[in-house]
Design an enzyme around this catalytic site. Structure first.
Site, PDB file in Angstrom:
ATOM      1  N   LYS A  94      -4.525  27.580 -26.412  1.00 47.07           N
ATOM      2  CA  LYS A  94      -4.831  28.503 -25.309  1.00 47.07           C
ATOM      3  C   LYS A  94      -4.408  29.885 -25.720  1.00 47.07           C
ATOM      4  O   LYS A  94      -3.461  30.066 -26.495  1.00 47.07           O
ATOM      5  CB  LYS A  94      -4.091  28.080 -24.045  1.00 47.07           C
ATOM      6  CG  LYS A  94      -4.486  28.849 -22.790  1.00 47.07           C
ATOM      7  CD  LYS A  94      -5.856  28.476 -22.221  1.00 47.07           C
ATOM      8  CE  LYS A  94      -5.805  27.258 -21.399  1.00 47.07           C
ATOM      9  NZ  LYS A  94      -6.943  26.868 -20.622  1.00 47.07           N
TER      10      LYS A  94
HETATM   11  N1  GLU Z   1     -10.493  26.997 -20.179  1.00 45.47           N
HETATM   12  C1  GLU Z   1     -11.043  25.702 -19.893  1.00 45.47           C
HETATM   13  C2  GLU Z   1      -9.940  24.697 -19.662  1.00 45.47           C
HETATM   14  O1  GLU Z   1      -8.847  25.051 -19.321  1.00 45.47           O
HETATM   15  C3  GLU Z   1     -12.059  25.254 -20.926  1.00 45.47           C
HETATM   16  C4  GLU Z   1     -11.525  25.102 -22.307  1.00 45.47           C
HETATM   17  C5  GLU Z   1     -12.624  24.831 -23.351  1.00 45.47           C
HETATM   18  O2  GLU Z   1     -13.763  24.659 -22.984  1.00 45.47           O
HETATM   19  O3  GLU Z   1     -12.262  24.816 -24.520  1.00 45.47           O
HETATM   20  O4  GLU Z   1     -10.141  23.530 -19.731  1.00 45.47           O
END
Ligand code: GLU
Length: 413
Positions: free
Chosen positions: A103
């Site tokens: 993240k």
């Molecule tokens: N930000 C989204 C999540 O927290 C999607 C992450 C992604 O698609 O890699 O799941």
């Protein structure tokens, strides 16, 4: 606010204890593999320079490259990004995706920035994390306040620096540059499938169940639309400026129009205007927190009146709140399962990029439905067998999978 990283580590420690994980695996998995902190200097429209702080955390890569979104928000911290990356590891593992968890985030308020400023910030941040991302290393995606346009800038910057087109470096891209059908709606659609799976499992009809949605970004919006079309009654919705509530139901299409025209749901006329906090305590069958972490904590968990909480956001319920809700008989459909639709279709997008062969929306949605159902069935079966909560069950399944992968690979050197 409670520290999300503490919450995430506590959850891990408890699950590791129940699983009887070996000490070395506990020590390894409770920390991120790598975090990077970067300064992001941006020339603002008025000619001045601002330096923003950006982060990327790669929690684990035992099952595959790191995967997870990038958020732009004024409250982003290193601990938040670390927690979110750990949750991504578990989310990908519950869904059995060949990914670890990552993240990223930049501490900024994009709502006060021009499009040009956001583009320059995005391109500079991308160049600063260039070395550690890539289709086989770490694949960012949209998260809070980032969208297809931001992904397009990341992809373009990465491609320019690589001297070739690299669509697989990010997911959640616009269709014209290698995005997938169904990706925009995927997180909301996954939330919707999770609720349907739950009611089906409990042999309960959907009826005209009432729903409150806290947060009207990408996830909340698509969940609202899909639930309304399936016969649910959306009675309350909030965004960062406040909330609207009408026990007879809110017209979701109209609400989306009002938000697009006036920037906030609070300008929707056919409902009572209340605060973004109060909306959490209103009567409804289902409450969908779809905003940020720690919306429900020990301080307010006893005021929740919904019978089911379906977590579209990451980490909206703290550990203390979890306990209180459990004692009160409120069911929590946990984030790492309920909001996994987004990363599942991100996986499909990445596969399509690798093959340069694209699927129809129907194919995407059918595959998503199947993967969500398999994961849901696994989680509820273990929860019933062991008499534990759905969150405990989901975490146990995920941590066990990641631990197995780490164990087979062993420790380098
Ligand atoms: N930000 C989204 C999540 O927290 C999607 C992450 C992604 O698609 O890699 O799941």
């Amino acid at each position: 606010m409670e520290n999300p990283w503490k919450i995430a580590q506590q959850q891990f420690d408890r699950s590791a204890e129940i699983l009887g994980l070996e000490d070395w695996l506990r020590l390894k998995l409770r920390e991120p593999r790598r975090v990077i902190i970067v300064s992001v200097p941006v020339k603002m429209d008025d000619g001045t320079l601002k330096v923003f702080t950006g982060y990327r955390s790669q929690h684990n890569t035992a099952r595959g490259p790191a995967k997870g979104g990038i958020r732009y928000h004024q409250d982003v911290t290193l601990d938040e990004v670390k927690a979110l990356s750990m949750w991504m590891t578990w989310k990908c593992a519950v869904l059995n995706l060949p990914y670890g968890g990552g993240k990223g985030g930049v501490r900024c308020n994009p709502k006060t920035m021009s499009t040009g400023e956001i583009e320059r910030l995005t391109r500079r941040y991308t160049s600063e994390i260039f070395d550690i991302i890539g289709p086989e290393k770490d694949i960012p995606a949209p998260d809070v306040n980032t969208d297809g346009q931001v992904m397009a800038w990341i992809m373009d910057t990465y491609s320019v620096l690589s001297g070739k087109n690299v669509p697989g470096v990010v997911t959640g891209k616009p269709l014209d540059i290698g995005g997938s059908e169904g990706r925009n709606a995927a997180t909301g659609r996954g939330v919707y499938f999770t609720l349907l799976n739950y009611f089906r499992n409990k042999k309960q009809s959907i009826g005209a169940r009432s729903v409150i949605i806290q947060g009207f970004g990408n996830a909340g919006r698509y969940a609202a639309m899909l639930l309304e079309s399936a016969g649910f009654k959306v009675v309350g919705v909030s965004d960062s400026k406040g909330a609207v509530y009408n026990q007879n139901g809110i017209d979701v299409k109209d609400l989306i129009r009002v938000k697009a025209e006036t920037t906030s749901v609070v300008n929707y006329k056919e409902a009572e205007k209340i605060s973004g906090e109060e909306i959490l305590y209103k009567d409804a069958d289902v409450l969908i927190p779809a905003a940020l972490e720690s919306a429900i904590t020990y301080a307010n968990a006893d005021r929740i009146r919904a019978k089911i909480i379906c977590e579209a956001a990451n980490g909206p319920v703290s550990n203390e709140a979890d306990k209180i809700l459990q004692e009160r008989g409120i069911i929590v459909l946990p984030d790492i399962l309920a909001n996994a639709g987004g990363v599942v279709v991100s996986y499909f997008e990445w596969l399509q990029n690798m093959q340069s062969y694209y699927w129809t929306e129907q194919q995407v949605n059918e595959k998503l439905e199947l993967m969500m159902k398999t994961a849901f069935d696994n989680v509820i079966t273990l929860a019933e067998e062991k008499n534990i909560t759905l969150r405990e069950s989901a975490l146990m399944i995920a941590i066990k999978r990641v631990a197995e992968a780490s164990k087979i690979k062993g420790l380098y050197p």
